[in-house]
Design a protein around this motif. Structure first.
Motif, PDB file in Angstrom:
ATOM      1  N   ALA A 101       5.301  -0.350   2.938  1.00  0.00           N
ATOM      2  CA  ALA A 101       4.285  -1.369   2.685  1.00  0.00           C
ATOM      3  C   ALA A 101       3.254  -0.875   1.677  1.00  0.00           C
ATOM      4  N   THR A 102       2.907   0.388   1.786  1.00  0.00           N
ATOM      5  CA  THR A 102       1.955   0.970   0.842  1.00  0.00           C
ATOM      6  C   THR A 102       2.565   1.045  -0.554  1.00  0.00           C
ATOM      7  N   ALA A 103       3.826   1.483  -0.632  1.00  0.00           N
ATOM      8  CA  ALA A 103       4.510   1.579  -1.918  1.00  0.00           C
ATOM      9  C   ALA A 103       4.687   0.212  -2.566  1.00  0.00           C
ATOM     10  N   ALA A 104       4.776  -0.853  -1.739  1.00  0.00           N
ATOM     11  CA  ALA A 104       4.959  -2.206  -2.257  1.00  0.00           C
ATOM     12  C   ALA A 104       3.683  -2.769  -2.873  1.00  0.00           C
ATOM     13  N   GLY A 105       2.581  -2.051  -2.745  1.00  0.00           N
ATOM     14  CA  GLY A 105       1.346  -2.474  -3.388  1.00  0.00           C
ATOM     15  C   GLY A 105       0.396  -3.268  -2.519  1.00  0.00           C
ATOM     16  N   LEU A 106       0.613  -3.297  -1.207  1.00  0.00           N
ATOM     17  CA  LEU A 106      -0.353  -3.960  -0.336  1.00  0.00           C
ATOM     18  C   LEU A 106      -1.709  -3.266  -0.441  1.00  0.00           C
ATOM     19  N   PRO A 107      -2.795  -3.976  -0.131  1.00  0.00           N
ATOM     20  CA  PRO A 107      -4.138  -3.382  -0.237  1.00  0.00           C
ATOM     21  C   PRO A 107      -4.415  -2.402   0.904  1.00  0.00           C
ATOM     22  N   VAL A 108      -3.721  -1.269   0.843  1.00  0.00           N
ATOM     23  CA  VAL A 108      -3.831  -0.215   1.846  1.00  0.00           C
ATOM     24  C   VAL A 108      -4.800   0.841   1.335  1.00  0.00           C
ATOM     25  N   THR A 109      -5.752   1.225   2.173  1.00  0.00           N
ATOM     26  CA  THR A 109      -6.748   2.214   1.753  1.00  0.00           C
ATOM     27  C   THR A 109      -6.275   3.638   1.974  1.00  0.00           C
TER      28      THR A 109
END
Length: 259
Positions: A101-109
């Motif tokens: 999910a992070t690699a997919a570009g979601l706004p993860v901090t």
């Protein structure tokens, strides 16, 4: 219990506790949100914790057809509920999903993962495939109990322990959720670290394992960290794949609270 609506209309059930910056907890195979109830309680004095049921489990729906992208959209819906950005923590295949999910570009901090079960040895990958290849077919044939046996064997559980587990009340609950194993297999892909995708992760990342766990998990953590520029690794003393909240919680609090 709260409900988020994913992009495909699937209802995703979650518990929201605590106050502060948001953290989303992602469970692994055969688990609903109860697996993280203790961790959510531990983190709640420091963060707003979103502890959810992955699709097909607990209070969440499971709209067909399945795709890993749908699970990433589920996390996106939870992040929207959290206000537009959030940190992620996942365990096992849930850790792999958090990283995807992070690699997919979601706004993860920030993202933390405990023992994502990637395989760095061709021999391990071949042996695991031999044990898990029958699982999707068994599930399609309605033989979820046999599929569960194959999966547990692939995790290294001795046959005697599986037989004993069959006699416990927990067995029927595990069989009920066993069809979601095909989703976890999809998240893990061919079980090798997706180096190119993970190289695109640009937020702080923490990879964790336990010193009393299986050696291949430590190798996996090192391989994932190597793929992510600047990722950190921590081995928790005396911990197995069933990591204790007391060991894990303080490390996550420190990592997620960093400026």
């Amino acid at each position: 219990m709260g409900k988020a609506i994913s992009k495909d209309g699937t209802v995703i059930g979650y518990d929201r506790t605590g106050h502060g910056d948001p953290v989303v907890l992602v469970g692994g195979a055969l688990c609903d949100r109860q697996v993280h109830s203790g961790l959510a309680e531990f983190l709640a004095p420091h963060f707003t914790v979103f502890n959810y049921d992955r699709r097909g489990r607990g209070e969440s729906g499971d709209t067909a057809p399945y795709a890993v992208a749908r699970e990433i959209e589920d996390i996106a819906a939870l992040i929207a509920e959290a206000g537009g950005s959030a940190a992620l923590y996942g365990i096992s295949s849930g850790g792999a999903l958090a990283l995807e999910a992070t690699a997919a570009g979601l706004p993860v901090t920030r993202v933390a993962a405990y023992e994502p079960p990637y395989l760095t040895s061709e021999a391990d990958a071949a042996a695991t495939a031999r044990q898990t290849d029958p699982v999707p077919g068994l599930i399609r044939d309605g033989r979820a109990d046999e599929a569960l046996e194959h999966f547990l064997g692939a995790t290294g559980m001795p046959a005697a322990a599986v037989a004993e587990m069959r006699t416990t009340p927990a067995w029927s609950s595990l069989v009920a959720v066993a069809p979601t194993l095909v989703q976890d297999f999809a998240v893990m892909g061919d079980s090798t670290v997706p180096v190119e995708r993970f190289a695109g992760i640009r937020v702080p990342a923490l990879l964790l394992d336990g010193s009393a766990g299986m050696a291949f998990m430590h190798d996996a953590v090192l391989a994932v960290a190597s793929a992510i520029g600047g990722a950190r690794t921590i081995t928790l003393p005396d911990q197995t794949h069933e990591v204790s909240v007391d060991a894990l919680g303080p490390v996550l609090i420190e990592f997620f609270a960093e400026p």
